[in-house]
Design a protein around this motif. Structure first.
Motif, PDB file in Angstrom:
ATOM      1  N   VAL A 278       3.985   5.327   2.946  1.00 49.22           N
ATOM      2  CA  VAL A 278       4.188   4.896   2.776  1.00 49.22           C
ATOM      3  C   VAL A 278       6.253   4.515   2.032  1.00 49.22           C
ATOM      4  CG1 VAL A 278       4.696   3.522  -0.511  1.00 49.22           C
ATOM      5  CG2 VAL A 278       2.482   4.243   0.802  1.00 49.22           C
TER       6      VAL A 278
ATOM      7  N   VAL B  41       6.400   0.179  -5.165  1.00 50.77           N
ATOM      8  CA  VAL B  41       4.958   0.100  -4.869  1.00 50.77           C
ATOM      9  C   VAL B  41       5.182  -1.341  -6.187  1.00 50.77           C
ATOM     10  CG1 VAL B  41       4.132   2.101  -3.963  1.00 50.77           C
ATOM     11  CG2 VAL B  41       4.348   1.585  -6.570  1.00 50.77           C
TER      12      VAL B  41
ATOM     13  N   SER C 113       2.593  -0.636   3.252  1.00 48.52           N
ATOM     14  CA  SER C 113       1.289  -1.266   2.976  1.00 48.52           C
ATOM     15  C   SER C 113       0.279  -2.476   2.448  1.00 48.52           C
ATOM     16  CB  SER C 113       0.653   0.585   2.292  1.00 48.52           C
ATOM     17  OG  SER C 113      -0.823   0.792   2.557  1.00 48.52           O
TER      18      SER C 113
END
Length: 438
Positions: free
Chosen positions: A191, A195, A216
């Motif tokens: 990653v 996020v 991702s």
């Protein structure tokens, strides 16, 4: 792949709330990257949706895009059928331009009234970065019930000094207090960057959170307590992979219906609509499944059988595709599938159910690796394979487990399968895709 709104210029994130045997599908709406509200569509079966159109619009104070949200029921017993949703706007403050979360209420899940500006949820700079110039985010609360009543909320936020997400709680459903962000252990998962939080659920005492970012587009982290720490699950960490180039799907969300747990997300086509925006559509809904070790997977939902139409007959070498696409099913130990595209290129899907599935673009003599999907599936051999092809979009399932998605450069025109493919059927349901006139 199964529904595209026809009353807005474009759409993006989706979320579903199920109530009184009705699926309420909400979608971020507006111009691509300049979202100005959200719309809603309704369905009685989770497959065929009727578009209502935009039901929430941004304010004139917004300095950027309108941010996505979710829907929950009031936790107060006396409120009856009262629902809340959240959304975000970028506002000028003394500190700069910050994303702030606002709320609205509804009694029918279709008509929404914004709550007063004094109910907004402000970024807490004890733990989080607020200012847009420093990468600040404060967006999209997804709630989960607390044991003591009210909700915990998880949301997209830039945590100071590390990758993470926001954490908060509420007693009444719309006054939120921020909490210290949980630790996120990536457990070796690849990653890069911040996020975004899609949703969270609880299963057998564990908390499963869906996260996304550019490298991702859908992965899972698990915790034993609501405050964490969260650790990316070791087996099947990525529910979707990015591959080369743009995403083919993004932003998974949980929802419950009739006592079962599901995931929805949107598909991203390289094809353009009449407004010259990428065609974004609701992907087929997936059923959530946990193995005995509490690892989460996604599976084919039996209602999606309604996608299949009349059989398509071809020769042993190739099968012509109808413009809207098809569902291909078969049984094999390994094998491959070539999808000829309108551009003349070929999308090559190589199946090895014991190891992984690979997608390659064949352009003349050049082979361009696009996507590799490691999948530790178990079960009977030979494996049951299901491939959905909808114009540019592809979804793949093995033994009913969801594998991944892909977006081809142009529409598929014919199939060339290798292996024991038993059935090719036309795509049955029609959505409202609006393509440019030629």
């Amino acid at each position: 792949m199964i529904f595209t709104p026809n009353k807005v210029v474009a759409c993006w994130d989706t979320w579903i709330y199920f109530h009184n045997n009705t699926y309420y599908l909400y979608y971020l709406s507006g111009r691509m990257g300049e979202w100005d509200g959200f719309g809603v569509a309704v369905s009685n079966d989770g497959l065929h949706f009727k578009d209502i159109g935009q039901v929430m619009t941004t304010s004139d104070k917004n300095e950027g895009y309108f941010g996505t949200g979710s829907v929950w029921r009031s936790p107060l017993p006396g409120d009856g059928e009262l629902f809340y949703c959240n959304f975000s706007e970028w506002r000028k403050t003394k500190k700069g331009v910050e994303q702030q979360i606002f709320f609205a209420k509804s009694n029918d899940l279709l008509h929404w009234d914004k709550l007063g500006e004094d109910s907004y949820f402000e970024c807490d700079d004890r733990w989080y970065v607020a200012d847009e110039q420093n990468g600040g985010r404060w967006d999209c609360i997804f709630p989960i019930e607390r044991d003591q009543g009210g909700y915990y909320g998880y949301y997209t936020a830039k945590v100071k000094g590390r990758i993470g997400f926001g954490f908060a709680e509420t007693e009444d459903g719309y006054h939120w207090a921020s909490l210290e962000p949980p630790i996120l252990d990536l457990n070796g998962h690849d990653v890069t960057g911040e996020v975004e939080v899609g949703a969270i659920c609880k299963h057998q005492g564990k908390y499963f959170i869906l996260l996304s970012n550019q490298t991702s587009p859908g992965f899972v982290a698990v915790a034993d307590r609501p405050e964490g720490p969260f650790c990316v699950q070791k087996t099947n960490p990525a529910l979707m992979n990015a591959g080369r180039g743009m995403w083919s799907a993004y932003f998974m969300r949980f929802f419950s219906a009739s006592g079962e747990l599901f995931v929805n997300h949107h598909s991203i086509s390289k094809e353009k609509n009449a407004h010259n925006h990428e065609i974004i559509s609701l992907a087929p809904i997936k059923k959530v499944w946990f193995d005995p070790g509490n690892t989460m997977y996604l599976k084919w939902w039996k209602v999606n059988e309604g996608i299949k139409g009349e059989p398509i007959y071809g020769d042993a070498e190739r099968t012509e595709l109808p413009e809207e696409g098809c569902v291909l099913e078969g049984q094999l130990v390994d094998g491959s599938l070539d999808i000829q595209m309108l551009s003349g290129d070929c999308t090559h899907i190589k199946f090895d159910p014991h190891d992984d599935i690979q997608i390659t673009t064949r352009r003349g003599t050049e082979m361009i690796p696009e996507k590799r999907m490691p999948r530790p599936f178990w079960g009977k051999r030979p494996a049951d394979i299901r491939v959905l092809v909808r114009r540019c979009l592809i979804e793949i399932y093995v033994n009913d487990f969801f594998v991944d998605t892909w977006t081809m450069e142009t529409r598929g025109t014919c199939l060339k399968p290798e292996g024991n493919w038993k059935s090719v059927k036309k795509w049955k349901i029609s959505d409202t895709i609006s393509l440019p006139s030629t």
